[in-house]
Motif scaffolding. Structure first.
Motif, PDB file in Angstrom:
ATOM      1  N   GLY A 193      41.627  41.106  51.884  1.00 13.11           N
ATOM      2  CA  GLY A 193      42.847  40.082  52.339  1.00 13.11           C
ATOM      3  C   GLY A 193      42.997  40.194  53.687  1.00 13.11           C
ATOM      4  O   GLY A 193      42.414  40.850  54.302  1.00 13.11           O
ATOM      5  N   GLU A 194      43.769  39.342  54.059  1.00 14.29           N
ATOM      6  CA  GLU A 194      44.458  39.248  55.473  1.00 14.29           C
ATOM      7  C   GLU A 194      44.707  40.359  56.050  1.00 14.29           C
ATOM      8  O   GLU A 194      44.703  40.626  57.353  1.00 14.29           O
ATOM      9  N   ASP A 195      45.352  41.381  55.381  1.00 13.70           N
ATOM     10  CA  ASP A 195      45.767  42.585  55.699  1.00 13.70           C
ATOM     11  C   ASP A 195      44.594  43.643  55.997  1.00 13.70           C
ATOM     12  O   ASP A 195      44.867  44.898  55.955  1.00 13.70           O
ATOM     13  N   GLY A 196      43.483  43.174  55.487  1.00 11.27           N
ATOM     14  CA  GLY A 196      42.236  44.428  55.335  1.00 11.27           C
ATOM     15  C   GLY A 196      42.106  44.774  54.323  1.00 11.27           C
ATOM     16  O   GLY A 196      40.994  45.295  54.099  1.00 11.27           O
ATOM     17  N   THR A 197      42.892  44.782  53.156  1.00 10.04           N
ATOM     18  CA  THR A 197      42.795  45.390  51.952  1.00 10.04           C
ATOM     19  C   THR A 197      41.609  44.877  51.302  1.00 10.04           C
ATOM     20  O   THR A 197      41.546  43.382  51.194  1.00 10.04           O
ATOM     21  N   ALA A 198      40.843  45.590  50.430  1.00 12.10           N
ATOM     22  CA  ALA A 198      39.851  45.389  49.551  1.00 12.10           C
ATOM     23  C   ALA A 198      40.451  44.989  48.117  1.00 12.10           C
ATOM     24  O   ALA A 198      41.313  45.838  47.581  1.00 12.10           O
ATOM     25  N   ILE A 199      40.227  43.615  47.766  1.00  9.37           N
ATOM     26  CA  ILE A 199      40.847  43.393  46.119  1.00  9.37           C
ATOM     27  C   ILE A 199      39.658  43.040  45.415  1.00  9.37           C
ATOM     28  O   ILE A 199      38.824  42.345  45.737  1.00  9.37           O
ATOM     29  N   ALA A 200      39.951  43.326  44.150  1.00  6.63           N
ATOM     30  CA  ALA A 200      38.813  42.924  43.326  1.00  6.63           C
ATOM     31  C   ALA A 200      39.480  42.238  41.721  1.00  6.63           C
ATOM     32  O   ALA A 200      40.579  42.857  41.248  1.00  6.63           O
ATOM     33  N   LEU A 201      39.047  40.960  41.702  1.00  6.00           N
ATOM     34  CA  LEU A 201      39.393  40.396  40.495  1.00  6.00           C
ATOM     35  C   LEU A 201      38.283  40.126  39.624  1.00  6.00           C
ATOM     36  O   LEU A 201      37.128  39.869  39.932  1.00  6.00           O
ATOM     37  N   GLU A 202      38.697  39.654  38.244  1.00  2.61           N
ATOM     38  CA  GLU A 202      37.781  39.083  37.531  1.00  2.61           C
ATOM     39  C   GLU A 202      37.432  37.695  38.137  1.00  2.61           C
ATOM     40  O   GLU A 202      37.949  36.937  38.748  1.00  2.61           O
ATOM     41  N   ASP A 203      35.890  37.568  38.199  1.00  4.57           N
ATOM     42  CA  ASP A 203      35.241  36.236  39.046  1.00  4.57           C
ATOM     43  C   ASP A 203      35.225  34.995  38.183  1.00  4.57           C
ATOM     44  O   ASP A 203      34.076  34.353  37.907  1.00  4.57           O
ATOM     45  N   ARG A 204      36.262  34.963  37.259  1.00  2.00           N
ATOM     46  CA  ARG A 204      36.227  33.617  36.477  1.00  2.00           C
ATOM     47  C   ARG A 204      37.627  33.169  36.267  1.00  2.00           C
ATOM     48  O   ARG A 204      38.655  33.615  35.868  1.00  2.00           O
ATOM     49  N   CYS A 205      37.947  31.800  36.778  1.00  2.48           N
ATOM     50  CA  CYS A 205      39.135  31.187  36.695  1.00  2.48           C
ATOM     51  C   CYS A 205      39.445  31.018  35.224  1.00  2.48           C
ATOM     52  O   CYS A 205      38.414  30.456  34.382  1.00  2.48           O
ATOM     53  N   PRO A 206      40.709  31.165  34.890  1.00  2.01           N
ATOM     54  CA  PRO A 206      40.848  31.019  33.428  1.00  2.01           C
ATOM     55  C   PRO A 206      41.195  29.450  33.317  1.00  2.01           C
ATOM     56  O   PRO A 206      41.219  28.993  31.886  1.00  2.01           O
ATOM     57  N   HIS A 207      40.975  28.671  34.240  1.00  6.47           N
ATOM     58  CA  HIS A 207      41.110  26.985  33.922  1.00  6.47           C
ATOM     59  C   HIS A 207      39.747  26.658  33.324  1.00  6.47           C
ATOM     60  O   HIS A 207      39.567  25.932  32.173  1.00  6.47           O
ATOM     61  N   ARG A 208      38.880  26.591  34.264  1.00  3.20           N
ATOM     62  CA  ARG A 208      37.651  25.944  33.954  1.00  3.20           C
ATOM     63  C   ARG A 208      36.366  27.061  33.906  1.00  3.20           C
ATOM     64  O   ARG A 208      35.170  26.804  33.880  1.00  3.20           O
ATOM     65  N   PHE A 209      36.751  28.218  34.385  1.00  7.48           N
ATOM     66  CA  PHE A 209      35.755  29.330  34.224  1.00  7.48           C
ATOM     67  C   PHE A 209      34.863  29.417  35.652  1.00  7.48           C
ATOM     68  O   PHE A 209      33.782  29.933  35.671  1.00  7.48           O
ATOM     69  N   ALA A 210      35.242  28.743  36.405  1.00 10.86           N
ATOM     70  CA  ALA A 210      34.599  28.685  37.818  1.00 10.86           C
ATOM     71  C   ALA A 210      34.652  30.150  38.386  1.00 10.86           C
ATOM     72  O   ALA A 210      35.740  30.798  38.251  1.00 10.86           O
ATOM     73  N   PRO A 211      33.645  30.373  39.146  1.00 14.53           N
ATOM     74  CA  PRO A 211      33.783  31.788  39.685  1.00 14.53           C
ATOM     75  C   PRO A 211      34.573  31.696  40.731  1.00 14.53           C
ATOM     76  O   PRO A 211      34.491  30.826  41.928  1.00 14.53           O
ATOM     77  N   LEU A 212      35.500  32.545  41.030  1.00 13.37           N
ATOM     78  CA  LEU A 212      36.783  32.756  42.137  1.00 13.37           C
ATOM     79  C   LEU A 212      35.719  32.837  43.469  1.00 13.37           C
ATOM     80  O   LEU A 212      36.252  32.682  44.550  1.00 13.37           O
TER      81      LEU A 212
END
Lengths: 344, 344, 344
Positions: free
Chosen positions: C36-55
């Motif tokens: 993120g902008e503040d330098g933090t490492a962030i981890a999310l599911e890599d699949r948008c709930p709309h069309r399952f595109a990789p974030l």
């Protein structure tokens, strides 16, 4: 679909087994083949019982092989004989499967079934290629992405030659008096598929063997199948008024071993009786024979395999043509042998 | 997931079917398409009933096709008509499936269902591209590794354009007065997904059609879907005070045919109404349109497909956005038609 | 085979997470990691709930990430926070899974289980590599095509070194007085596999650290395993009459994270206590360590994996050698933890 197990399969040409262990999958089993210090060819299961490392990544030591991962040593019968770790005791169960091997007629024959039933006398004589002293032969190998019976079918039904192989047939309109004859003979486990073309124009391949080839003559192509998938081709071209002996011939051996249900090892050798000392011709013939299979037969049998929802051709109820007789006899014979083995 | 069968699919652009048989998989079935001597496009099952060889490896003879393996000949209805072997009798069952084909509007339309129900009158009129005489069009094809409905969804929801396609949208901050309008209309089996952008900066693509494009204008992009997966895009940009006719337009046709459940044939054509004689522009537009799909849409829809544990999007309970309305209407319409066909 | 979920896995080296979102599959789940902008490492599911595109194909915005397909924005906890379409309402269910992440000791640690149970205090201290100020370290990564426990086994049983790694051992015949000592110690969840070689010739690798290395000395290689698959290697070589501190050492960290059941992420780092400013040596050591794994260990463990009909080694009843003790203790410990987690 089961494989026939109690039989000899070709695992390679003798000339190709040098000082390095060879990894090969046969009948869906990983096998390592190596030449021991005394020259014997030895075949073992290619999977160490310790960590399942391929022994083929190891080192030959005398007639033994040492695993390349932790150094366990196995002898030519697959028994663990040396453990370099701890107190050196050989752990219980430290052995791999052993496959009987016989080298004969330039072939490494391997027995994939019950070792106790392996009978060297049952090895098929394929000696025609190198039997006649002084003849010259070329050897080759192809990995074919189809079931092994499709390769045998292709060899047993040479009626495909004019459609697939321009180099092996003549482009010219058959002359007056041209006549074809076909015959299938079955004797015990042997199936002969015999073809004669009388008053036939010489093919580009046969014309290589003469300085001036007869333009018209008799072509014979007699394919002999024996189980599991050993084929000998007696093919020659002789002048109309000449003898077979005066004619040119290319006797050939075709040894097909299942790698698994979907891919096959195809070993072939082709000899000749003319222009024996022409080394350039060796390479020329090797390339022509190889190309005929690699670029003409192979793409075709692979495409057929891809379009078959299962590997049992008969279950797919194909349409039959006269050329299929020999292949079907061979398939049924093989099926009988597999069933007999399975029920035994 | 079933496919709609009793309908016309695009099997290719007419201009691409020349003198060689074409092998194509449609709805998971191997098909050979060839142009007979009289110019007719003919489609047959691409699998000889003898040895399952692809007929596409064979030779066209008149309006017939001869298998390249053993020479069996099939006519334009798939019936075996010549057997070069033995007594020449046509074996029982020697035929392949025949698919009705109509060439119209530059498209090879194929009917994958019951041949008796194939009605040429039901072919969708996609003529907009070449109807207006003198317009110039470019044609393309891509093989896309995803379910065909994802390609249609992508076209029906153009709200993705600003996110994925910089060349098709403007980077500039929308000016004062910028307004979007969206409308979905369903009429029978037809779904319209209409987009208008008022007071919109011209995109790089549209500016190609003018020497001096209006900086601001009205963009329309109206996508029309008809089953099974035939889309027509009416898109244009016109000056604020100008007419649609004076504006630039890129009418486009998008024909998507399932290769199987996981891959799709995507045929597209794009015409234009300005700079018709600029041949360099043909290629420039073809490349831009192709690149937008190949390098922007395609990796995205393929990545979505990979992350879907099954191909039925609705079963995966996706989150809905306003832009999904048209795609969902099209999906439900198609599902109704498939169910009606299956229960019939 | 289940994975341990409530534990910290290495998802990468901190130094490798720059300004682009990173797509990585962990425990068979698609994960996007971004800074993120503040330098933090962030981890999310890599699949948008709309069309399952990789974030991971999207754009970082502050500490949020915007989907690259239709622009939905998700915050660092995976909650949908912005919808650019229609009235802008966030649709119900518009969120993705969030994975706790801690950056420590140069590692991006990720928690693949219940977020509420993620305890930063339970992160394993692997600090040895960079703890001692001034030491130099090299970092690497390999994607290994085998089950992750085979990589750990390989590290825990260093008895394979003389067989597989000529650069890490000496070719010379062990001198008089050569003695090996092995010890396995288990303490809680920690397994130590300790090796000493006394009166041992220096290996090519260790001799890199001296201008004139002692020809003979004591080699120690102590591997420490902690669940799920975090290993620390304390290895050094010291002169017969010298202290460990005067000797050379290469402390190493080996972090193995399952990509899925058949492939693994293998992160390693190796430090050294001598020739710290020799930048050329950094690269030399990195290449040597990398090559030892990539060209010696990796082909071996991958070949073993291929020959295993299932990934549970114990179920395959392997033959045991003394060197297996530590690996087996680690496997059983891990199995206990997985079972405890599953039944909880």
């Amino acid at each position: 679909m089961k494989f026939l197990r109690n039989t000899w399969y070709c695992a390679g040409w003798s000339q190709d087994l040098l000082d390095k262990p060879l990894a090969i999958t046969l009948l869906n089993e990983p096998v390592v083949i190596y030449r021991g210090e005394d020259g014997t060819a030895i075949a073992l299961e290619d999977r160490c019982p310790h960590r399942f490392a391929p022994l083929s990544k190891g080192k030959v030591q005398g007639n033994n092989i040492a695993c390349g991962y932790h150094g366990l040593v196995f002898d030519a019968k697959g028994n663990g004989t040396y453990n370099p770790h701890g107190n050196g005791a050989i752990p219980k169960g430290c052995s791999v499967k052993y496959y009987p091997v016989i080298e004969a007629q330039g072939v490494i024959w391997i027995w994939m079934g019950e070792a106790s039933q392996a009978d060297p006398a049952s090895i098929i004589d394929i000696g025609e290629c190198d039997k006649r002293e002084g003849w010259t032969s070329v050897h080759g190998y192809l990995n074919v992405k189809c079931h092994y019976e499709l390769v045998a079918d292709n060899l047993l039904d040479l009626s495909h030659v004019p459609y697939l192989h321009s180099f092996l047939s003549s482009d010219e309109e058959p002359p007056a008096g041209f006549k074809e004859e076909r015959k299938v003979e079955v004797e015990g486990n042997t199936v002969w598929s015999m073809h004669w073309n009388y008053n036939c124009p010489v093919s580009p391949l046969f014309s290589l063997l003469w300085d001036e080839a007869p333009a018209i003559g008799t072509l014979r192509a007699h394919m002999c199948w024996q189980p599991p998938s050993v084929l000998y081709l007696d093919t020659g071209f002789s002048a109309e008024n000449g003898t077979i002996e005066d004619g040119a011939c290319f006797p050939g051996i075709h040894l097909i071993t299942p790698e698994n249900e979907h891919t096959s090892h195809y070993f072939y050798a082709v000899a000749r009786n003319k222009k024996l000392d022409d080394a350039g011709l060796n390479e020329g013939i090797r390339i022509q024979i190889n190309n005929a299979f690699e670029f003409e037969d192979e793409p075709m049998v692979e495409a057929c395999h891809e379009r078959m929802p299962e590997t049992d051709l008969i279950a797919l109820k194909p349409v039959y043509l006269p050329g299929d007789v020999a292949g079907m006899r061979a398939r049924r014979k093989l099926q009988e042998l597999i069933q007999a083995e399975t029920s035994a």
